[in-house]
Motif scaffolding. Structure first.
Motif, PDB file in Angstrom:
ATOM      1  N   LEU A  40      -5.629   4.663  -1.822  1.00 10.53           N
ATOM      2  CA  LEU A  40      -5.382   4.394  -3.238  1.00 10.53           C
ATOM      3  C   LEU A  40      -5.523   2.916  -3.533  1.00 10.53           C
ATOM      4  O   LEU A  40      -4.936   2.078  -2.847  1.00 10.53           O
ATOM      5  CB  LEU A  40      -3.979   4.865  -3.628  1.00 10.53           C
ATOM      6  N   ARG A  41      -6.249   2.584  -4.584  1.00  9.38           N
ATOM      7  CA  ARG A  41      -6.429   1.172  -4.938  1.00  9.38           C
ATOM      8  C   ARG A  41      -5.124   0.533  -5.384  1.00  9.38           C
ATOM      9  O   ARG A  41      -5.009  -0.687  -5.411  1.00  9.38           O
ATOM     10  CB  ARG A  41      -7.525   0.992  -5.963  1.00  9.38           C
ATOM     11  N   SER A  42      -4.122   1.328  -5.697  1.00 10.80           N
ATOM     12  CA  SER A  42      -2.817   0.788  -6.074  1.00 10.80           C
ATOM     13  C   SER A  42      -2.069   0.203  -4.877  1.00 10.80           C
ATOM     14  O   SER A  42      -1.074  -0.500  -5.061  1.00 10.80           O
ATOM     15  CB  SER A  42      -1.963   1.873  -6.736  1.00 10.80           C
ATOM     16  N   ARG A  43      -2.539   0.458  -3.662  1.00  8.55           N
ATOM     17  CA  ARG A  43      -1.939  -0.145  -2.467  1.00  8.55           C
ATOM     18  C   ARG A  43      -2.426  -1.591  -2.397  1.00  8.55           C
ATOM     19  O   ARG A  43      -3.508  -1.874  -1.898  1.00  8.55           O
ATOM     20  CB  ARG A  43      -2.327   0.617  -1.203  1.00  8.55           C
ATOM     21  N   LEU A  44      -1.619  -2.494  -2.919  1.00 11.72           N
ATOM     22  CA  LEU A  44      -2.041  -3.875  -3.121  1.00 11.72           C
ATOM     23  C   LEU A  44      -2.198  -4.676  -1.834  1.00 11.72           C
ATOM     24  O   LEU A  44      -2.877  -5.698  -1.825  1.00 11.72           O
ATOM     25  CB  LEU A  44      -1.083  -4.583  -4.077  1.00 11.72           C
ATOM     26  N   ALA A  45      -1.603  -4.220  -0.747  1.00 11.97           N
ATOM     27  CA  ALA A  45      -1.793  -4.917   0.527  1.00 11.97           C
ATOM     28  C   ALA A  45      -3.217  -4.717   1.050  1.00 11.97           C
ATOM     29  O   ALA A  45      -3.675  -5.468   1.904  1.00 11.97           O
ATOM     30  CB  ALA A  45      -0.782  -4.415   1.557  1.00 11.97           C
ATOM     31  N   GLY A  46      -3.903  -3.726   0.527  1.00 15.58           N
ATOM     32  CA  GLY A  46      -5.258  -3.404   0.943  1.00 15.58           C
ATOM     33  C   GLY A  46      -5.430  -1.901   1.008  1.00 15.58           C
ATOM     34  O   GLY A  46      -4.458  -1.163   1.149  1.00 15.58           O
ATOM     35  N   HIS A  47      -6.655  -1.441   0.871  1.00 17.37           N
ATOM     36  CA  HIS A  47      -6.907  -0.007   0.848  1.00 17.37           C
ATOM     37  C   HIS A  47      -8.311   0.296   1.362  1.00 17.37           C
ATOM     38  O   HIS A  47      -9.175  -0.572   1.424  1.00 17.37           O
ATOM     39  CB  HIS A  47      -6.723   0.555  -0.567  1.00 17.37           C
ATOM     40  N   LEU A  48      -8.502   1.561   1.731  1.00 19.56           N
ATOM     41  CA  LEU A  48      -9.777   2.025   2.260  1.00 19.56           C
ATOM     42  C   LEU A  48     -10.806   2.175   1.145  1.00 19.56           C
ATOM     43  O   LEU A  48     -10.483   2.577   0.030  1.00 19.56           O
ATOM     44  CB  LEU A  48      -9.591   3.370   2.957  1.00 19.56           C
TER      45      LEU A  48
END
Length: 135
Positions: A40-48
């Motif tokens: 999910l792009r909402s995972r601000l630490a980074g995402h796939l």
């Protein structure tokens, strides 16, 4: 491990050429195993994310596209938006961005890349954990 990620275990089969690549694969595998929000792009630490190396049938030519936000030439690709099938994400993005409807994806991971995305507007700086496939 989250059940949605079961098909993503192919990371373990991704061949590495040395310690740095082995560490990168371990980082991707750890992200997948530990965070149900990794796609999910909402995972601000980074995402796939999923990307496509679009190549000609003879493998002699590749297609790059100008990314307006980053002002760089890159392969087609984009956010997974919750879809754990990153090969399908890469194929979808390649079709959308190139307008070529008859593309096919190789389901084996071609490359892994972690890169920083700079802050822009309301979006803070973050990392893309990009899984790349040949299309």
């Amino acid at each position: 491990m989250f059940h949605q990620q079961a098909e993503f275990l192919v990371l373990a089969d991704y061949p590495v050429s040395g310690p740095a690549e082995s560490l990168l694969r371990r980082e991707f595998t750890g992200l997948v195993a530990s965070d149900e929000d990794a796609c999910l792009r909402s995972r601000l630490a980074g995402h796939l994310t999923g990307s496509a190396w679009v190549v000609s049938a003879d493998g002699r030519q590749a297609l790059l596209m100008h990314h307006r936000k980053l002002d760089r030439w890159l392969q087609p690709g984009g956010h997974a938006d919750g879809d754990w099938d990153l090969a399908a994400v890469a194929l979808r993005e390649a079709r959308e961005e190139t307008g070529l409807p008859d593309l096919q994806v190789e389901s084996v991971i071609f490359d892994l890349d972690k890169h920083r995305i700079p802050a822009r507007g309301n979006e803070p700086e973050h990392w893309h954990y990009d899984v790349r496939f040949v299309v």
